[in-house]
Structure formats: C-alpha cells, structure tokens
Write a protein that holds these residues in place. Structure first.
Motif, mmCIF file in Angstrom:
data_model
loop_
_atom_site.group_PDB
_atom_site.id
_atom_site.type_symbol
_atom_site.label_atom_id
_atom_site.label_comp_id
_atom_site.label_asym_id
_atom_site.label_seq_id
_atom_site.Cartn_x
_atom_site.Cartn_y
_atom_site.Cartn_z
ATOM 1 N N ASN A 1 0.852 -1.190 0.000
ATOM 2 C CA ASN A 1 0.000 0.000 0.000
ATOM 3 C C ASN A 1 0.891 1.245 0.000
ATOM 4 O O ASN A 1 1.100 1.902 1.015
ATOM 5 C CB ASN A 1 -0.914 -0.008 1.229
ATOM 6 C CG ASN A 1 -1.908 1.147 1.193
ATOM 7 O OD1 ASN A 1 -2.195 1.691 0.136
ATOM 8 N ND2 ASN A 1 -2.417 1.522 2.359
ATOM 9 N N ARG B 1 2.444 4.780 -2.362
ATOM 10 C CA ARG B 1 2.166 5.727 -3.439
ATOM 11 C C ARG B 1 3.336 5.731 -4.428
ATOM 12 O O ARG B 1 4.445 5.319 -4.080
ATOM 13 C CB ARG B 1 1.970 7.135 -2.860
ATOM 14 C CG ARG B 1 0.744 7.266 -1.986
ATOM 15 C CD ARG B 1 0.586 8.691 -1.505
ATOM 16 N NE ARG B 1 -0.593 8.852 -0.679
ATOM 17 C CZ ARG B 1 -1.000 10.019 -0.164
ATOM 18 N NH1 ARG B 1 -0.294 11.119 -0.397
ATOM 19 N NH2 ARG B 1 -2.084 10.092 0.581
ATOM 20 N N ASP C 1 -11.538 10.872 -10.353
ATOM 21 C CA ASP C 1 -10.757 10.735 -9.127
ATOM 22 C C ASP C 1 -11.211 11.726 -8.062
ATOM 23 O O ASP C 1 -11.256 11.397 -6.867
ATOM 24 C CB ASP C 1 -9.272 10.941 -9.428
ATOM 25 C CG ASP C 1 -8.627 9.709 -10.040
ATOM 26 O OD1 ASP C 1 -9.329 8.681 -10.182
ATOM 27 O OD2 ASP C 1 -7.437 9.768 -10.381
ATOM 28 N N TYR C 2 -11.534 12.942 -8.477
ATOM 29 C CA TYR C 2 -11.984 13.946 -7.505
ATOM 30 C C TYR C 2 -13.309 13.537 -6.872
ATOM 31 O O TYR C 2 -13.523 13.723 -5.676
ATOM 32 C CB TYR C 2 -12.123 15.312 -8.174
ATOM 33 C CG TYR C 2 -12.469 16.410 -7.188
ATOM 34 C CD1 TYR C 2 -11.470 16.993 -6.420
ATOM 35 C CD2 TYR C 2 -13.791 16.825 -7.008
ATOM 36 C CE1 TYR C 2 -11.776 17.989 -5.502
ATOM 37 C CE2 TYR C 2 -14.104 17.809 -6.094
ATOM 38 C CZ TYR C 2 -13.092 18.390 -5.333
ATOM 39 O OH TYR C 2 -13.399 19.349 -4.417
ATOM 40 N N LEU D 1 -14.273 10.598 -6.289
ATOM 41 C CA LEU D 1 -14.055 9.487 -5.370
ATOM 42 C C LEU D 1 -13.203 9.870 -4.166
ATOM 43 O O LEU D 1 -13.422 9.373 -3.059
ATOM 44 C CB LEU D 1 -13.396 8.321 -6.115
ATOM 45 C CG LEU D 1 -14.219 7.679 -7.243
ATOM 46 C CD1 LEU D 1 -13.391 6.641 -7.976
ATOM 47 C CD2 LEU D 1 -15.498 7.054 -6.696
ATOM 48 N N GLU D 2 -12.195 10.735 -4.380
ATOM 49 C CA GLU D 2 -11.221 10.994 -3.334
ATOM 50 C C GLU D 2 -11.153 12.448 -2.885
ATOM 51 O O GLU D 2 -10.502 12.756 -1.888
ATOM 52 C CB GLU D 2 -9.835 10.555 -3.807
ATOM 53 C CG GLU D 2 -9.766 9.082 -4.214
ATOM 54 C CD GLU D 2 -8.414 8.710 -4.795
ATOM 55 O OE1 GLU D 2 -7.479 9.521 -4.655
ATOM 56 O OE2 GLU D 2 -8.290 7.621 -5.383
ATOM 57 N N LYS E 1 -9.520 14.819 -4.350
ATOM 58 C CA LYS E 1 -8.183 15.331 -4.639
ATOM 59 C C LYS E 1 -7.990 15.472 -6.141
ATOM 60 O O LYS E 1 -8.451 14.638 -6.925
ATOM 61 C CB LYS E 1 -7.105 14.390 -4.084
ATOM 62 C CG LYS E 1 -7.196 14.127 -2.591
ATOM 63 C CD LYS E 1 -6.885 15.362 -1.774
ATOM 64 C CE LYS E 1 -6.912 15.036 -0.281
ATOM 65 N NZ LYS E 1 -6.637 16.226 0.551
ATOM 66 N N SER F 1 -5.640 14.812 -8.502
ATOM 67 C CA SER F 1 -4.433 14.002 -8.589
ATOM 68 C C SER F 1 -3.598 14.319 -9.828
ATOM 69 O O SER F 1 -4.101 14.303 -10.958
ATOM 70 C CB SER F 1 -4.813 12.521 -8.597
ATOM 71 O OG SER F 1 -3.706 11.714 -8.918
#
Length: 536
Positions: free
Chosen positions: A235, A237, A292-293, A295-296, A298, A300
């Motif tokens: 896990n 990045r 992505d925004y 869901l998270e 952010k 990215s």
C-alpha cells in the motif's frame, strides 16, 4: 518573377534550385542504381523531412515510457524500469534489422506474415514502401522500427519490482518476432488479412497497444504476484510524481510523431491527426481527474497523467480517420473506461503493478471500437489518395464488427503466444538459473536496482528537513560526526554542503536538521516514516 515564369516557364523552372518530382519507374527492388540515378527524384523532400522528424519524436517516447513507469514504482526498483525501456530500443532495433522489418513489411508478404526477402535490410533503399508510395523503403523501415521498439518497452513494464533483466531481454527479442511482427503485418501490410478485410488502424491500436497490454497481463500471470500482494506491504504511493510528469510530457510530445507521422507524408491528414491527438489527450485527462476527484476529493497529478496517456492510446487507431469533434468522445470514453479498468486486475487476480493492461489493452480496444463508429471518408482522403468506406458516421455499419474482430484476434493471439513464450523461458530457467523470470523474495526485498542493475536512481533520499534553533539535542556538528562514522560516501553532495554551511554559519541562529537514508535503505537516525520516500 511571376511574369518571367509565365513568359518562359521552361527555362526559368529548370534554373530553380529544387529536385523535380518524378513517378517511380519500377526498375529495381532498390529503386534504382544510386551511382547512375538520382533516387531522390521519386520523393518530396518535405515528406522525407517530416518523417525523419517523426522518427525522432517516436524515439523520444521510449525513455518517456521508462520515466513514467519508474515514477509509478518504488524507489528501490526505479532505475530497472528506465533500463528496460532503453534496452528495448537496442534489442528491438537489432531484431528489426535482422528480420523484423522483412517479416512485417515485405513486398512478398502473405495474409499473416512477411517473407525474408528484406532480411538484414537487403534491398531496402529507394523503392516506394508498402506503407505509402510517398516515402522509400528505407525511410519507412527506420520509422516503423521505432513503433516496434516502443511496443516492446510498453510490454516489459510488467516485470516491475520482481522480474529479472536477462529473461526480459530474451522475451523482448522473441516476442517482437513471434507476436509484434505478425500482428503488424496483418494490420498494416496491404497483403495482411485485417487490411484486406477493411480494418482501420491508423497508428497501432492493435499492433502496439492491445498487443503490449495483453502481453503484460500474460507476464504478470506467469511471473506471479509481488511479495505482500493484497496486504498493507504494497500500500504505497508512486515514489516520484515528477518522473511521471516528465515521462508524460515525453509521451505527449512524441505522440505527434507517432500519430501525425503515420500519415507518412506532410499533408492535411497529418495535421488533422495532430489536432485529434491533442484533443483526445486533454479531454481524457480532464475526465480522469473528475472521476478521481469525485471518489477521493483530490486533484491528482498522477490521475491527470494517466488520463493523458489513456486518451493518447485511444485516439491512436482513429487519428487519421476521425474529425476533431469525435476526438473529444474518444477522450471521454477512454478516461472513464481506462479508469474503471484499473480495478480489473483485482478481479482477475493479476498483479499488474503499472496498470499496463488497463491503459493500453483496454484503451486500445476503446479506440478501435470508436474508430468503427466515427471514421469518416473525407478525413481519410485529406492526404489526397486514401479512400475508405468509413464507419457508422458514413452508415457503414459492418465496420464496427470488423474493428471488434481485429481487436479480439490481436488480444487473443498476443496473450496466448506471450504465455507460451514465458512458460518456455520459465521452464528453461529450471536448468539455467539466469533465465529464471523473477528474483527471490530476499532479492525482491532489497530491490531490483540493487540486485540486477547494481546502480541506483538515487543514492540517498532525504526523508525530512527541519529548521530548528541550535541546541545540544540538534547540534549539526554531532550529526556530521555520526555520519562520518557511517562513511563519507553515504552522503549526497547537497546534504554535505548544507551541513558544512551550517557549521560555518556561527553567526546564524538556525541550522538544518536532516533525516537521511543510507544506500542500503536503512535510516542512520532510526527515523521511521511512512508513505512516499520510505526505505521500501
């Protein structure tokens, strides 16, 4: 000058400093005798110049793939992925010269594979190429050689973080011969079955992206999962987002030579290919970031770069066939489809660490199908001679089925033959240790850069830099002395410089206190951090 040309056109034209263009006379396989004939008269110098530039642009993409993959991986395996990408250029270029070009673009090719009449670039010189009469065989050979090299570079990214280098190099050579060359032949050679069937693939939806994505998936299956797969141990990045951005920029710029260069001459079709390439990339990047925004929460950078690549992949097969408005549809569809496909590896239990199948395999499939929908006859004819029946926008309904057949055949062939190649190498690895596909768990823990390359992308990584008032507990001289015990070679130049400056700055009230990693991944000050830049 205009009046002079109109009054005496023959005399004035003959005095101008240019090479006249003549139709090829078909005398010899080489195009003629260069000692007695000027073989340049059969081609426009502008077309040759554009294709030379496009060749260089495609070459630039290959280290871009390496930087992109390197940034996505962990620090201890970063250099190995760059090494694999540049090695793909060398290995594939030699294979392409030996027989790859002949097997793919021979003038005597059959439905599935070419002949060996051009092996070793024999007679590859001034004859018009099978790709286009606007450029000679030699120009077409070097340009298409870059396509073969980048396809191999994309596929071998599957070895990330646990694969050995020598088996990967062997795989490069064999795979390009048994997989890439046949698929490229049946797609782009006028004798190939997909070409004869009417398949539309302008720059490599099936030969480049679907084939490499499928090969990467096969590699992941045969090599097995990384140690700690599906646990907290993996896990992490991406270790270097800057590398990802640099790789994306290389790819984005180079893709203009990849797609626009596939027009094989300097014309309006090449310009349109450049327009739709950029539009698809941009719309895909925006789409990926929005997903992505949602869901998270952010914005990215990695998501933006992934979207760019997904859009570029999808528009590749249709770049010379679709109008500008359709490129936005390509981008939105690839941004959504490839983003969702990143979860596919968990369903099929494949440790595709870099999501090669999700972006290239699925992206190429989306691009092929969208081409069947939006290909337009008037766009293809922008080069002045290409004629197609088009896709659904031209009410040519069967084109979508043709595109699906092409995609399915390419995906199945690449996956199955890649499996056979890898199983064979794995079997030989039982008797020849250097051909074992993956490293041992202990070597995997140390990192591929250390075990297989013996060099590192970075000697040391700074974990934390703090500015604090000088006190005995944070005395820079104490840190410097402790580090001397570890050996002077264990500091980077920038770290040593900062420490020296801190020692000399007696009048200053503040100094740098730094946390560092040794080359072996340990922390001399027992700092335990998490996330990006950890010892892993």
């Amino acid at each position: 000058m205009t009046q002079q040309l109109n009054s005496t056109p023959g005399a004035e034209l003959n005095s101008l400093p240019y090479v006249p263009y003549l139709a090829y006379n078909g005398t010899k396989p080489t195009g003629g005798n260069s000692l007695t004939e000027n073989l340049n008269v059969f081609y426009e110098s502008g077309d040759i110049a554009w294709m030379l530039a496009s060749t260089a642009l495609v070459l630039l993409m290959i280290p871009g793939v390496g930087f992109f993959y390197s940034g996505l991986a962990r620090r201890k395996s970063a250099l190995s992925l760059i090494w694999l990408s540049v090695m793909a250029i060398a290995v594939t270029s030699v294979q392409w010269w030996l027989w790859g070009y002949s097997l793919t673009f021979s003038h005597k090719a059959g439905l599935f594979i070419g002949a060996m009449d051009n092996a070793g670039f024999h007679n590859v010189l001034g004859q018009p190429s099978v790709g286009s009469a606007r450029i000679p065989d030699l120009m077409f050979a070097v340009y298409q050689g870059m396509f073969a090299a980048i396809t191999v570079a994309l596929a071998v990214g599957a070895v990330a973080e646990r694969g050995r280098m020598l088996p990967a190099v062997v795989f490069m050579f064999v795979w390009s011969t048994l997989v890439y060359d046949p698929i490229a032949c049946w797609t782009w050679n006028p004798s190939g079955w997909v070409y004869k069937l009417g398949g539309l693939d302008f720059a490599g939806g099936t030969p480049v992206h679907i084939s490499s994505g499928s090969a990467a998936l096969a590699y992941c299956y045969v090599m097995g999962k990384r140690t700690g797969y599906a646990t907290q141990a993996l896990n992490y990045r991406p270790h270097n987002v800057t590398h990802i951005v640099i790789g994306t920029v290389f790819l984005w710029v180079g893709w203009f030579g990849f797609n626009a260069g596939s027009a094989l001459s300097a014309n309006l079709r090449a310009i349109m290919a450049a327009v739709v390439t950029n539009l698809a990339a941009c719309s895909s990047a925006i789409t990926w970031c929005l997903i992505d925004y949602r869901l998270e929460g952010k914005w990215s950078t990695v998501g933006f770069c992934s979207g760019i690549v997904a859009g570029l992949v999808a528009i590749t097969p249709g770049s010379g066939y679709v109008p500008a408005w359709a490129a936005v549809v390509f981008g939105v569809c690839s941004g959504i489809g490839c983003n969702l496909a990143t979860q596919f590896k968990y369903r099929v239990r494949a440790d595709d660490a870099l999501d090669i199948f999700a972006v290239h395999g699925v992206g190429g499939l989306i691009g092929n199908l969208c081409t069947g929908l939006f290909a337009a006859d008037y766009i293809a004819h922008l080069d002045g001679f290409t004629q197609i029946r088009g896709g659904w926008v031209n009410r040519h309904w069967i084109q979508l089925a043709i595109q699906l057949a092409d995609s399915s055949a390419g995906m199945a062939y690449s996956f199955v033959v890649s499996l056979l190649i890898l199983i064979t190498i794995s079997f030989l690895g039982r008797f020849i240790p250097s051909l074992r596909l993956r490293v041992t768990p202990e070597e995997e823990e140390r990192g591929i850069d250390d075990v297989e390359i013996g060099e590192f992308a970075y000697d040391y990584v700074e974990i934390r830099r703090e500015v604090k008032p000088r006190d005995p507990a944070h005395d820079v001289s104490r840190i410097f002395e402790e580090d001397e015990d570890e050996g002077a070679s264990q500091r980077s130049h920038s770290q040593a410089t900062m420490m020296n400056n801190a020692e000399k700055g007696g009048a200053r009230e503040e100094s740098y206190h730094m946390q560092m990693l040794n080359r072996d991944g340990t922390d001399p000050y027992s700092f335990h951090g998490g996330g990006i830049g950890t010892a892993s």
